[in-house]
Design a protein around this motif. Structure first.
Motif, PDB file in Angstrom:
ATOM      1  N   LEU A  25       0.611  -1.328   0.281  1.00 16.19           N
ATOM      2  CA  LEU A  25       0.163  -0.222  -0.030  1.00 16.19           C
ATOM      3  C   LEU A  25       1.156   1.121   0.268  1.00 16.19           C
ATOM      4  N   ARG A  26       1.839   1.398   0.910  1.00 16.09           N
ATOM      5  CA  ARG A  26       2.893   1.911   0.639  1.00 16.09           C
ATOM      6  C   ARG A  26       3.224   2.701  -0.605  1.00 16.09           C
ATOM      7  N   LEU A  27       3.054   1.617  -2.057  1.00 15.15           N
ATOM      8  CA  LEU A  27       3.539   2.125  -3.585  1.00 15.15           C
ATOM      9  C   LEU A  27       2.160   3.238  -2.976  1.00 15.15           C
ATOM     10  N   ALA A  28       1.041   3.445  -2.836  1.00 11.80           N
ATOM     11  CA  ALA A  28       0.269   4.161  -3.818  1.00 11.80           C
ATOM     12  C   ALA A  28       0.083   5.496  -2.731  1.00 11.80           C
ATOM     13  N   VAL A  29       0.830   5.747  -1.730  1.00  9.42           N
ATOM     14  CA  VAL A  29       0.506   5.993  -0.558  1.00  9.42           C
ATOM     15  C   VAL A  29       2.065   6.954  -0.963  1.00  9.42           C
ATOM     16  N   ASP A  30       2.677   6.780  -0.805  1.00  9.02           N
ATOM     17  CA  ASP A  30       4.242   8.019  -1.199  1.00  9.02           C
ATOM     18  C   ASP A  30       4.706   7.470  -2.568  1.00  9.02           C
ATOM     19  N   LYS A  31       4.190   8.696  -3.248  1.00 10.65           N
ATOM     20  CA  LYS A  31       4.578   8.653  -4.656  1.00 10.65           C
ATOM     21  C   LYS A  31       6.221   8.403  -4.915  1.00 10.65           C
ATOM     22  N   VAL A  32       6.708   8.757  -4.242  1.00 10.43           N
ATOM     23  CA  VAL A  32       8.463   8.833  -4.017  1.00 10.43           C
ATOM     24  C   VAL A  32       9.103   7.266  -3.971  1.00 10.43           C
ATOM     25  N   HIS A  33       8.734   6.308  -3.287  1.00  9.54           N
ATOM     26  CA  HIS A  33       8.982   5.356  -2.853  1.00  9.54           C
ATOM     27  C   HIS A  33       8.374   4.670  -4.308  1.00  9.54           C
ATOM     28  N   GLN A  34       7.200   5.259  -5.236  1.00  7.63           N
ATOM     29  CA  GLN A  34       6.323   3.943  -5.859  1.00  7.63           C
ATOM     30  C   GLN A  34       7.920   4.864  -7.608  1.00  7.63           C
ATOM     31  N   ARG A  35       7.817   5.729  -7.465  1.00  4.05           N
ATOM     32  CA  ARG A  35       8.544   5.682  -8.777  1.00  4.05           C
ATOM     33  C   ARG A  35       9.991   4.991  -8.032  1.00  4.05           C
ATOM     34  N   ARG A  36      10.625   5.300  -7.067  1.00  2.82           N
ATOM     35  CA  ARG A  36      11.597   4.574  -6.633  1.00  2.82           C
ATOM     36  C   ARG A  36      11.383   2.574  -6.474  1.00  2.82           C
ATOM     37  N   THR A  37      10.167   2.528  -6.045  1.00  5.84           N
ATOM     38  CA  THR A  37      10.295   1.041  -6.149  1.00  5.84           C
ATOM     39  C   THR A  37      10.080   0.325  -7.811  1.00  5.84           C
ATOM     40  N   LEU A  38       8.975   1.311  -8.200  1.00  5.00           N
ATOM     41  CA  LEU A  38       8.713   0.942  -9.952  1.00  5.00           C
ATOM     42  C   LEU A  38       9.735   0.778 -11.079  1.00  5.00           C
ATOM     43  N   SER A  39      10.890   2.158 -11.053  1.00  6.53           N
ATOM     44  CA  SER A  39      12.277   1.645 -11.317  1.00  6.53           C
ATOM     45  C   SER A  39      12.649   1.118 -10.890  1.00  6.53           C
ATOM     46  N   ALA A  40      13.305   0.314  -9.700  1.00  5.47           N
ATOM     47  CA  ALA A  40      13.351  -1.059  -9.622  1.00  5.47           C
ATOM     48  C   ALA A  40      13.674  -2.085 -10.159  1.00  5.47           C
ATOM     49  N   TRP A  41      11.708  -1.599 -10.619  1.00  2.00           N
ATOM     50  CA  TRP A  41      11.668  -3.236 -11.130  1.00  2.00           C
ATOM     51  C   TRP A  41      11.340  -3.303 -12.462  1.00  2.00           C
ATOM     52  N   GLY A  42      12.115  -2.415 -13.309  1.00  2.00           N
ATOM     53  CA  GLY A  42      12.019  -1.922 -14.342  1.00  2.00           C
ATOM     54  C   GLY A  42      11.079  -0.844 -15.291  1.00  2.00           C
ATOM     55  N   VAL A  43      10.363  -0.357 -14.870  1.00  2.00           N
ATOM     56  CA  VAL A  43       9.017  -0.110 -15.136  1.00  2.00           C
ATOM     57  C   VAL A  43       8.756   0.678 -14.928  1.00  2.00           C
ATOM     58  N   THR A  44       8.769   1.839 -16.335  1.00  2.00           N
ATOM     59  CA  THR A  44       9.025   2.825 -16.831  1.00  2.00           C
ATOM     60  C   THR A  44       8.288   4.125 -16.348  1.00  2.00           C
ATOM     61  N   VAL A  45       8.664   5.154 -14.940  1.00  2.00           N
ATOM     62  CA  VAL A  45       8.585   6.122 -14.715  1.00  2.00           C
ATOM     63  C   VAL A  45       8.663   7.564 -15.238  1.00  2.00           C
ATOM     64  N   PRO A  46       7.693   8.107 -15.135  1.00  2.00           N
ATOM     65  CA  PRO A  46       8.479   9.902 -15.114  1.00  2.00           C
ATOM     66  C   PRO A  46       9.871  10.327 -14.233  1.00  2.00           C
ATOM     67  N   ALA A  47      10.765  11.215 -15.426  1.00  2.00           N
ATOM     68  CA  ALA A  47      11.980  11.125 -14.545  1.00  2.00           C
ATOM     69  C   ALA A  47      11.604  12.690 -13.016  1.00  2.00           C
ATOM     70  N   PHE A  48      12.319  12.093 -12.392  1.00  2.00           N
ATOM     71  CA  PHE A  48      12.062  13.011 -10.897  1.00  2.00           C
ATOM     72  C   PHE A  48      12.952  13.182  -9.992  1.00  2.00           C
ATOM     73  N   ASP A  49      12.757  13.727  -9.093  1.00  2.00           N
ATOM     74  CA  ASP A  49      13.386  14.386  -7.754  1.00  2.00           C
ATOM     75  C   ASP A  49      12.784  14.110  -6.524  1.00  2.00           C
ATOM     76  N   PRO A  50      13.291  14.296  -5.317  1.00  2.00           N
ATOM     77  CA  PRO A  50      11.949  14.896  -4.128  1.00  2.00           C
ATOM     78  C   PRO A  50      12.686  16.262  -4.532  1.00  2.00           C
ATOM     79  N   ALA A  51      11.962  17.279  -3.711  1.00  2.00           N
ATOM     80  CA  ALA A  51      11.912  18.218  -3.839  1.00  2.00           C
ATOM     81  C   ALA A  51      12.073  18.873  -2.705  1.00  2.00           C
TER      82      ALA A  51
END
Lengths: 375, 375
Positions: free
Chosen positions: B93-119
């Motif tokens: 569920l944390r994947l849905a709640v924390d978008k930075v965690h989501q982007r990082r996890t999906l990237s690690a799984w090889g899923v393409t997400v928009p380029a991002f950075d914490p701000a």
């Protein structure tokens, strides 16, 4: 908007699912642990034979309607006279409750019904059979359903046995010809107070021991008979100034003639299939008709579909305990009524949509059999 | 069988309609006058940020699931550790709640997400934009929905304004590339504890002000992208060991590449269309997945369909009062949520099935417009 409904069984339960989508309030007459009461429908406690309960129910909705015909029609007529919008009217409901009145009225409207006669005693049956032929069917003038109150008689011994049984139930009887059946059809028509009419496609029905077991669409009887069934349904709805929903059960005899066997002024077991197979469910259509809303599109939405009832097995076990087995069948839409299991009791149904009627029926049968524990 | 659900809004309300068919008990966390509470769903009063309320809710069902992500994940994890079957798990569920965690996890799984950075501050955004290009999108790391917590920024003035607004809401932010959109897709996947997976067809979605407004199927992006979307959904479901339902929102950029924009670990606005357009609804599928029942057939059942949300009009009037106008549109399936009207609030939706996506969309739009009073 709010609808008051006599009865709180599975038809009310499925009406509730439809009412939720339209945000229509539903209040039902029955008991809190009836099928509808168990899923949060507001319940007015009591029976349709209790005038005060009917009056209390009617106060709770803009319109009064029914999911069964077990009610005091005189009380209903009295409440109607007090200004309650009873839909369908008490007068029309009598067609469903009193079978002799139904046969006479339909005949007068030019609708073909099986030949019949009141049967105050066994000799009336004997005279009827002498004029026609055996077998004859003895039926309760009112109160029969799902095969109860129906006796197919090959001779006078059977007739006497039927009268004995009927006497125990204090049933008034009539006799009609045993129609040599080629097919059985059912068709559902909705009519709003506005006069708008919408007719679902006719379906094939398969009865067992007088209880609807299977429904298939499209029908196999051909478009001429299907269109004739449609005309009959519209004729009755217009002549009777129907406000609500009506199911018409029809016989096709071996000469290919269509005869009306039964009317129900409500949602009906033969209409469950439309929930998945047509563009509107019978339950939503019923609500729309009694509330005088525009009617839904009754067109078939899929190539073919079949509905099979889930019946309580002889060992008293509960099909709900075998839900997983039923859901394993591809595309099976399982509907459970939340009723306690009893052998022979309708506890649910399965609908399957498929490319052909045969495939749909096979899969729906399999799912029902799985849940009944006999597959 | 029984399911405990965090939340009692429209998704819970439609889950209840599905639960009634399977005779599954549903208990929801929320308030008695929430959309689901108003139609007889049992309610445990409270919020997802109250550990005791969550614990009480969990006691009432065999499994614990959600219709929104507004809950304390640490409390959920603690309850899970006590033996509650939380489906999906707190970790997922944390994947849905924390978008930075989501982007990082999906990237690690090889899923393409928009380029991002914490701000953490505006200068982080400035550096990100310098490396990439304007516009950039600033988003709340958690808590945003329906366009809230999203700022599309063309320059640093806009960035500073976004940070000011975010500070009032005490929101943690991240920045990502503004993806030049060709299309937006969504796809819903179910996975049971058994490992069984079922994926609905991808749908086209049309957002307005960040809120889902329209959904159409079949998708117009072509079978290669649709199949790629399917692969992405399955990959995430399997990597995450999903138990339940997940909606994946995807961008198609102008180079025809697929990027995951958003995950929801629950039923989703983009999945309403399946109720009429596919062989199982997302709501039934969700229940089947969390209860580890065989999954339903997610195949499309009709040639084409469209879903359009009914939004509270600016004048504060109630679309429910114009129900008849909506139902006048042929084959319109209207779903009202029983919520009090507010401008811009999702109050219901309409689905239309038709021979072509265009016809379905035109009619669904017309019905929604009729009910919103702007047709």
């Amino acid at each position: 908007m709010s609808v008051a409904m006599v009865g709180a069984g599975q038809l009310a339960r499925m009406s509730w699912q439809a009412a939720i989508s339209l945000d229509v309030e539903l209040v039902c007459l029955g008991a809190a642990d009836d099928a509808a009461g168990r899923v949060g429908v507001e319940i007015v406690g009591g029976s349709g034979y209790d005038r005060e309960a009917l009056r209390e129910l009617a106060r709770r909705g803009e319109v009064l309607t029914y999911e069964h015909e077990l009610l005091d029609l005189d009380a209903l007529a009295a409440i109607e006279a007090e200004g309650v919008a009873a839909r369908p009217s008490a007068g029309l409901l009598r067609l469903a409750v009193d079978k002799v009145h139904q046969r006479r009225t339909l005949s007068a409207w030019g609708v073909t019904v099986p030949a019949f006669d009141p049967a105050p005693d066994t000799s009336a049956v004997e005279r009827f059979a002498a004029r026609r032929q055996w077998p004859v069917v003895i039926k309760a003038r009112s109160g029969g359903y799902d095969g109860r109150g129906v006796w197919i008689c090959e001779d006078m011994t059977a007739v006497e046995a039927a009268f004995e049984q009927a006497e125990r139930g204090a049933l008034e009887l009539y006799v009609e010809e045993g129609v040599p059946l080629a097919n059985e059809l059912a068709i559902i028509v909705a009519r709003a107070a506005s006069g708008e009419i919408a007719v679902f496609e006719a379906v094939d029905t398969h009865q067992e021991d007088g209880m609807c077991r299977e429904v298939v669409m499209p029908t196999t009887v051909g478009s001429a008979l299907a269109s004739q069934a449609r005309d009959v349904a519209v004729e009755i709805a217009e002549r009777g100034e129907l406000q609500g929903l009506m199911a018409v059960e029809l016989f096709v005899n071996r000469r290919g003639e269509l005869l009306v066997n039964e009317l129900a002024l409500r949602t009906h077991n033969t209409g469950h299939i439309h929930t998945e197979a047509s563009r509107v469910s019978q339950f939503e259509q019923h609500l729309r008709a009694v509330l005088n809303l525009p009617l839904g599109d009754p067109a078939r939405a899929v190539p073919a579909a079949a509905m099979v009832n889930i019946i309580g097995p002889a060992d008293g076990s509960d099909p709900a305990d075998r839900l997983a087995a039923g859901l394993q069948v591809r595309s099976a839409h399982v509907h459970l009524y939340g009723k306690s299991p009893r052998p022979g009791r309708k506890l649910g149904h399965v609908t399957v949509c498929a490319p052909t009627p045969d495939e749909a029926l096979q899969r729906a049968r399999l799912a029902a059999a799985q849940m009944q524990g006999d597959a």
